[in-house]
Design a protein around this motif. Structure first.
Motif, PDB file in Angstrom:
ATOM      1  N   HIS A  84       0.564  -1.317   0.107  1.00 53.52           N
ATOM      2  CA  HIS A  84       0.238   0.111  -0.174  1.00 53.52           C
ATOM      3  C   HIS A  84       0.974   1.339  -0.039  1.00 53.52           C
ATOM      4  N   LYS A  85       0.525   2.676  -1.078  1.00 57.45           N
ATOM      5  CA  LYS A  85       1.319   3.708  -1.191  1.00 57.45           C
ATOM      6  C   LYS A  85       0.349   4.461  -0.064  1.00 57.45           C
ATOM      7  N   PRO A  86       1.059   5.012   1.008  1.00 57.40           N
ATOM      8  CA  PRO A  86      -0.767   5.974   1.894  1.00 57.40           C
ATOM      9  C   PRO A  86      -0.030   7.431   1.465  1.00 57.40           C
ATOM     10  N   VAL A  87      -0.606   7.933   0.653  1.00 54.88           N
ATOM     11  CA  VAL A  87      -0.984  10.110   0.400  1.00 54.88           C
ATOM     12  C   VAL A  87       0.038  10.427   1.509  1.00 54.88           C
ATOM     13  N   LEU A  88       1.121  10.522   1.334  1.00 55.11           N
ATOM     14  CA  LEU A  88       2.137  12.126   2.277  1.00 55.11           C
ATOM     15  C   LEU A  88       1.427  12.873   2.450  1.00 55.11           C
ATOM     16  N   ASN A  89       1.314  13.736   1.640  1.00 54.59           N
ATOM     17  CA  ASN A  89       0.153  14.933   1.235  1.00 54.59           C
ATOM     18  C   ASN A  89       2.147  15.841   2.166  1.00 54.59           C
ATOM     19  N   GLN A  90       3.053  15.882   1.030  1.00 54.93           N
ATOM     20  CA  GLN A  90       4.563  15.806   1.526  1.00 54.93           C
ATOM     21  C   GLN A  90       5.493  16.594   0.124  1.00 54.93           C
ATOM     22  N   PHE A  91       5.433  16.188  -0.921  1.00 56.38           N
ATOM     23  CA  PHE A  91       6.673  16.791  -1.742  1.00 56.38           C
ATOM     24  C   PHE A  91       5.507  17.156  -3.592  1.00 56.38           C
ATOM     25  N   ALA A  92       5.783  18.375  -4.014  1.00 58.23           N
ATOM     26  CA  ALA A  92       4.840  18.197  -4.744  1.00 58.23           C
ATOM     27  C   ALA A  92       5.843  17.591  -6.305  1.00 58.23           C
ATOM     28  N   TYR A  93       4.434  17.089  -7.280  1.00 59.90           N
ATOM     29  CA  TYR A  93       4.925  16.254  -8.098  1.00 59.90           C
ATOM     30  C   TYR A  93       3.898  16.948  -9.789  1.00 59.90           C
ATOM     31  N   ARG A  94       4.696  17.290 -10.388  1.00 61.94           N
ATOM     32  CA  ARG A  94       3.522  17.806 -11.183  1.00 61.94           C
ATOM     33  C   ARG A  94       2.166  18.290 -10.721  1.00 61.94           C
ATOM     34  N   ASP A  95       2.387  19.709  -9.489  1.00 58.82           N
ATOM     35  CA  ASP A  95       2.102  21.010  -8.904  1.00 58.82           C
ATOM     36  C   ASP A  95       1.010  19.476  -8.092  1.00 58.82           C
ATOM     37  N   SER A  96       0.928  18.404  -8.024  1.00 59.64           N
ATOM     38  CA  SER A  96       0.269  18.033  -6.523  1.00 59.64           C
ATOM     39  C   SER A  96       1.386  17.210  -5.520  1.00 59.64           C
ATOM     40  N   LYS A  97       0.684  17.759  -4.098  1.00 56.41           N
ATOM     41  CA  LYS A  97       1.028  16.567  -3.237  1.00 56.41           C
ATOM     42  C   LYS A  97       0.463  14.996  -2.822  1.00 56.41           C
ATOM     43  N   LYS A  98      -0.537  15.004  -3.855  1.00 54.84           N
ATOM     44  CA  LYS A  98      -1.185  13.928  -3.448  1.00 54.84           C
ATOM     45  C   LYS A  98      -0.805  12.494  -3.952  1.00 54.84           C
ATOM     46  N   ASN A  99       0.416  12.229  -3.398  1.00 56.56           N
ATOM     47  CA  ASN A  99       1.073  11.191  -3.621  1.00 56.56           C
ATOM     48  C   ASN A  99       2.502  10.478  -2.154  1.00 56.56           C
ATOM     49  N   ASN A 100       3.225   9.561  -2.366  1.00 57.26           N
ATOM     50  CA  ASN A 100       3.425   8.994  -1.206  1.00 57.26           C
ATOM     51  C   ASN A 100       5.283   9.280  -1.474  1.00 57.26           C
ATOM     52  N   ILE A 101       5.532  10.600  -1.515  1.00 56.56           N
ATOM     53  CA  ILE A 101       7.180  10.689  -1.444  1.00 56.56           C
ATOM     54  C   ILE A 101       7.010  11.144  -0.101  1.00 56.56           C
ATOM     55  N   CYS A 102       7.835   9.809   0.429  1.00 58.67           N
ATOM     56  CA  CYS A 102       8.460  11.145   1.559  1.00 58.67           C
ATOM     57  C   CYS A 102       9.852  11.468   1.697  1.00 58.67           C
ATOM     58  N   TRP A 103      10.473  11.944   0.357  1.00 57.85           N
ATOM     59  CA  TRP A 103      11.549  13.137   0.928  1.00 57.85           C
ATOM     60  C   TRP A 103      11.694  12.987  -0.702  1.00 57.85           C
ATOM     61  N   CYS A 104      12.409  14.483  -0.876  1.00 58.09           N
ATOM     62  CA  CYS A 104      12.993  14.441  -2.105  1.00 58.09           C
ATOM     63  C   CYS A 104      13.598  15.613  -2.046  1.00 58.09           C
ATOM     64  N   ASP A 105      15.104  16.038  -2.878  1.00 56.63           N
ATOM     65  CA  ASP A 105      16.013  17.284  -2.299  1.00 56.63           C
ATOM     66  C   ASP A 105      15.629  18.446  -2.834  1.00 56.63           C
ATOM     67  N   GLY A 106      14.045  18.358  -3.739  1.00 52.91           N
ATOM     68  CA  GLY A 106      13.828  19.243  -4.771  1.00 52.91           C
ATOM     69  C   GLY A 106      13.521  20.231  -5.879  1.00 52.91           C
ATOM     70  N   GLY A 107      14.948  19.449  -6.217  1.00 50.26           N
ATOM     71  CA  GLY A 107      15.350  19.113  -7.605  1.00 50.26           C
ATOM     72  C   GLY A 107      15.161  17.644  -8.279  1.00 50.26           C
ATOM     73  N   GLY A 108      14.348  16.795  -7.810  1.00 50.45           N
ATOM     74  CA  GLY A 108      13.804  15.676  -8.855  1.00 50.45           C
ATOM     75  C   GLY A 108      15.309  14.829  -8.832  1.00 50.45           C
ATOM     76  N   GLN A 109      15.778  14.807  -7.859  1.00 46.72           N
ATOM     77  CA  GLN A 109      17.427  14.067  -8.181  1.00 46.72           C
ATOM     78  C   GLN A 109      17.435  12.927  -7.655  1.00 46.72           C
ATOM     79  N   THR A 110      17.085  12.917  -6.681  1.00 43.69           N
ATOM     80  CA  THR A 110      17.052  11.485  -5.401  1.00 43.69           C
ATOM     81  C   THR A 110      16.759  10.005  -5.791  1.00 43.69           C
ATOM     82  N   SER A 111      18.239   9.920  -5.061  1.00 45.80           N
ATOM     83  CA  SER A 111      18.018   8.296  -5.499  1.00 45.80           C
ATOM     84  C   SER A 111      18.846   7.811  -3.675  1.00 45.80           C
ATOM     85  N   HIS A 112      19.821   6.443  -3.698  1.00 45.84           N
ATOM     86  CA  HIS A 112      20.181   6.133  -2.407  1.00 45.84           C
ATOM     87  C   HIS A 112      19.068   6.647  -1.496  1.00 45.84           C
ATOM     88  N   PHE A 113      18.211   5.789  -1.413  1.00 46.13           N
ATOM     89  CA  PHE A 113      18.292   6.214   0.398  1.00 46.13           C
ATOM     90  C   PHE A 113      17.850   4.182   1.566  1.00 46.13           C
TER      91      PHE A 113
END
Length: 177
Positions: A84-113
């Motif tokens: 299950h991917k819970p909606v976390l409402n934290q980081f915008a992707y395509r102008d929406s925070k309705k997603n399960n992104i829990c960490w992103c550096d802001g530039g959309g080039q985050t990996s290795h977690f």
């Protein structure tokens, strides 16, 4: 393989074990066409733990879209098979925070977690600990992050000085702190 750490082999044969695919195919599904993880939802450079407190499997995974925009997604499972991917409402992707992104550096080039849960950590806001890599701004950065619940992360003030290269997993041995 040289097996230099083995002093001898008598009546032993080194073989590779045969892998067998699980019938339920327990993988984190890709997101839909408009999701940050529409192209990849991978455990590559990510983490999976069984959280004893919540009795849940928790995964932090590398997600990216067709344009290689990437962030870290969070998913959970009661059995390690159905995710299950819970909606976390934290980081915008395509102008929406309705997603399960829990960490992103802001530039959309985050990996290795790489995530660890330290059950002995006295500060509950630092119970979950992570090391993240990103290529944002003026180069490559590694961040130490902390979380109370594994969903909302707070980075250390400054990036860490860390050797360049792929960071694998870090492991905390509770029997040898």
């Amino acid at each position: 393989t040289l097996m230099l750490e083995v002093s001898g082999l008598d009546n032993v044969e080194q073989v590779v074990g045969r892998a067998e695919k699980h019938a339920a195919n327990p993988v984190i599904p890709l997101g839909d066409f408009y999701s940050f993880d529409s192209r990849r939802a991978a455990n590559w450079a990510a983490s999976l733990i069984h959280d004893e407190d919540d009795d849940l499997f928790k995964a932090w995974y590398f997600g990216c879209d067709k344009n290689h925009w990437s962030g870290i997604g969070y998913a959970e499972s009661p059995d390690g098979i159905t995710w299950h991917k819970p909606v976390l409402n934290q980081f915008a992707y395509r102008d929406s925070k309705k997603n399960n992104i829990c960490w992103c550096d802001g530039g959309g080039q985050t990996s290795h977690f790489e995530v660890n849960k330290d059950y002995e950590e006295k500060d509950e806001n630092r119970r979950f600990q992570a090391l993240s890599y990103s290529e944002f701004g003026e180069g490559r950065h590694y961040y130490a992050l902390y979380s109370k619940d594994g969903k909302r992360w707070h980075p250390r003030e400054k990036p860490l000085k860390w050797p360049v290269g792929d960071t694998g997993h870090f492991i905390y041995d509770h029997q040898d702190p």
